[in-house]
Write a protein that holds these residues in place. Structure first.
Motif, PDB file in Angstrom:
ATOM      1  N   LEU A 242      36.585  68.222  -0.119  1.00  0.00           N
ATOM      2  CA  LEU A 242      35.728  68.969   0.799  1.00  0.00           C
ATOM      3  C   LEU A 242      34.692  68.043   1.417  1.00  0.00           C
ATOM      4  O   LEU A 242      33.881  67.445   0.695  1.00  0.00           O
ATOM      5  N   GLY A 243      34.727  67.926   2.738  1.00  0.00           N
ATOM      6  CA  GLY A 243      33.702  67.189   3.459  1.00  0.00           C
ATOM      7  C   GLY A 243      32.839  68.153   4.251  1.00  0.00           C
ATOM      8  O   GLY A 243      33.161  69.335   4.387  1.00  0.00           O
ATOM      9  N   ALA A 244      31.742  67.647   4.790  1.00  0.00           N
ATOM     10  CA  ALA A 244      30.800  68.511   5.495  1.00  0.00           C
ATOM     11  C   ALA A 244      31.326  68.976   6.855  1.00  0.00           C
ATOM     12  O   ALA A 244      30.790  69.915   7.432  1.00  0.00           O
ATOM     13  N   GLU A 245      32.382  68.337   7.372  1.00  0.00           N
ATOM     14  CA  GLU A 245      32.987  68.763   8.631  1.00  0.00           C
ATOM     15  C   GLU A 245      34.296  69.497   8.397  1.00  0.00           C
ATOM     16  O   GLU A 245      34.591  70.480   9.070  1.00  0.00           O
ATOM     17  N   SER A 246      35.093  69.015   7.438  1.00  0.00           N
ATOM     18  CA  SER A 246      36.387  69.655   7.179  1.00  0.00           C
ATOM     19  C   SER A 246      36.768  69.473   5.720  1.00  0.00           C
ATOM     20  O   SER A 246      36.271  68.581   5.026  1.00  0.00           O
TER      21      SER A 246
END
Length: 498
Positions: free
Chosen positions: A9-13
């Motif tokens: 999980l990243g902050a954009e996708s």
């Protein structure tokens, strides 16, 4: 052969990938990708972890359709500092808030008054950032003294995903280590810190380590997606930066640094033990936990967040705009027209980033650039990022006594060939790029370690070297970049006096 389901999980996708380990090689297959972006409710920023869970369920069904009902393990990694609170019945209390909300400077006054910032640093070894977990706690408790009265535990984002999958509540050490609530020597919650800031001991969710088996996928979920029962939930390095460091394709000790390049750029040197002396405190360097006893001597740099926010703004005028088009425009723009310090607070919140950059250049007395001049704005961002990388990493390396002969760049930022080349030019050393999905790959490999398939960090990195194609960049136009670096360094010194 074993298969390991990596949730990254990243902050954009977010992405769900399966890593198949066979004959000492890891094949990564992307199953599903989805947006994770901030959810705004009544002016407050949240992460909708329940929607992420639904996306993970979708990905598990895709896995079964491709690979059948057998899966060896599953684990999640994510960004750090944000957390969920647990009620007395171990239910998650609401949605976790995002670190992107504005946090005041008041927590630092409280830290100094109750503990002493220098003493706090010696306990936890973590750089002071406005959005750290401890800062968030201090601010929430100032607004509502009863904020933690009903809380009986806490978990970080990846830990919450493990909990939703069927694990007991745990906090994986790499994520806990950057909260400023954990002692960097004992690797456990720091009772002195908790007491000083009136954080109840009942919040001390058990700390686990990367490679630990922390449960099995719930029978209900396994049946719903078509998996056989008994799928192990194995904690990878839950902090995505630590997972990325696992997959750095470096087989030698020392003399290299790495940048995990994504929404944030995390610049680090891998060391064997934390360093928390006066020099490190003054430089505000983090001793973030790595895996298998390693520590990441690290600083956060704002990273691709700035260009991401610019892209969102420009897309309102140019629907379908892609990063490749932005880079193409930047290549045609005038070099070294102006500088920004990517880490200035004005670039932290979401919003009209091109407008902020234009205002910043005007207020700092530099060449003005219109917000809609996409090529010039992007070039200023990319050049300034590469120069800031050098500024930070040279200081980190000097502080821990490491000579730099190569720079490894991993993560989604490796897609940006311009930034990769600019980084080689700025550092005047070779840059090795890859793997792109380094956090997911490191995640899968630590699951394989937890399953007994791999036995050491060197063995893990040998698998990486044997499994991925790397891109190499050699320095170019070094005299031009050296002159630009001197001007950038002088610019930063001027800004620091304001």
């Amino acid at each position: 052969m074993t298969r390991h389901f990596a949730i990254d999980l990243g902050a954009e996708s977010g992405r769900c990938m399966v890593g198949t380990l066979e004959n000492s090689r890891l094949q990564m297959d992307e199953l599903h990708r989805f947006p994770t972006q901030i959810c705004t409710i009544r002016g407050e920023y949240y992460w909708n972890i329940y929607r992420y869970f639904d996306e993970i369920v979708t990905a598990l069904k895709i896995y079964v359709s491709r690979y059948g009902p057998h899966l060896d393990s599953i684990g999640a990694d994510s960004w750090g500092v944000d957390y969920c609170l647990l009620g007395h019945n171990h239910a998650i209390q609401g949605l976790p808030k995002s670190y992107r909300r504005m946090v005041s400077q008041k927590p630092y006054e409280v830290m100094e008054e109750r503990f002493g910032k220098d003493r706090l640093y010696r306990h936890c070894g973590i750089q002071f950032l406005d959005f750290n977990t401890l800062n968030q706690f201090i601010q929430e408790m100032a607004l509502d003294p009863d904020y933690l009265s009903d809380a009986h535990g806490m978990m970080f984002i990846a830990d919450a995903i493990h909990f939703l999958l069927g694990a007991k509540p745990t906090c994986e050490y790499t994520a806990a280590s950057i909260s400023q609530l954990v002692n960097t020597r004992t690797k456990q919650w720091d009772d002195e810190i908790l007491a000083a800031f009136s954080i109840p001991e009942r919040l001390k969710t058990p700390i686990v380590f990367a490679g630990d088996v922390i449960g099995t996928l719930s029978e209900e979920l396994a049946a719903a997606v078509g998996l056989k029962s008994g799928v192990k939930i194995i904690a990878p390095a839950a902090h995505d930066t630590a997972s990325a460091s696992v997959a750095v394709p470096a087989l030698t000790q020392g003399n290299w640094a790495s940048i995990s390049s994504g929404t944030w750029s995390l610049a680090s040197v891998e060391i064997d033990a934390p360093i928390t002396d006066d020099a490190c405190y003054r430089m505000n360097i983090s001793n973030s936990a790595g895996v298998l006893g390693k520590s990441l001597f690290l600083k956060n740099i704002m990273g691709l967040w700035i260009i991401q926010q610019c892209k969102y703004q420009w897309e309102t005028m140019h629907p379908g705009l892609g990063y490749a088009e932005i880079v193409e425009l930047a290549e045609k723009a005038e070099p070294f027209k102006a500088f920004i310090d990517p880490d200035e607070s004005c670039f932290f919140p979401p919003g009209d980033m091109p407008g902020r950059i234009s205002d910043y250049l005007r207020k700092s007395g530099q060449t003005e650039i219109a917000p809609d001049d996409m090529g010039s704005v992007a070039r200023v961002i990319y050049e300034s990022l590469a120069l800031k990388y050098r500024f930070i990493l040279r200081r980190i390396a000097d502080t821990c006594g490491t000579g730099l002969e190569a720079l490894h760049i991993t993560g989604g930022g490796t897609n940006n060939r311009m930034l990769n080349q600019f980084s080689a030019n700025a550092f005047r050393i070779p840059v090795i790029c890859g793997p792109k999905e380094c956090s997911a790959m490191g995640n899968a490999l630590m699951q394989a370690y937890g399953c007994g398939r791999l036995g050491s960090l060197r063995e893990i990195r040998q698998v990486v070297c044997d499994s991925v194609k790397l891109d190499h960049y050699m320095p170019e136009n070094t005299d031009l970049w050296e002159d630009a670096y001197r001007r950038f360094e002088a610019f930063l010194n001027t800004r620091s006096r304001h």
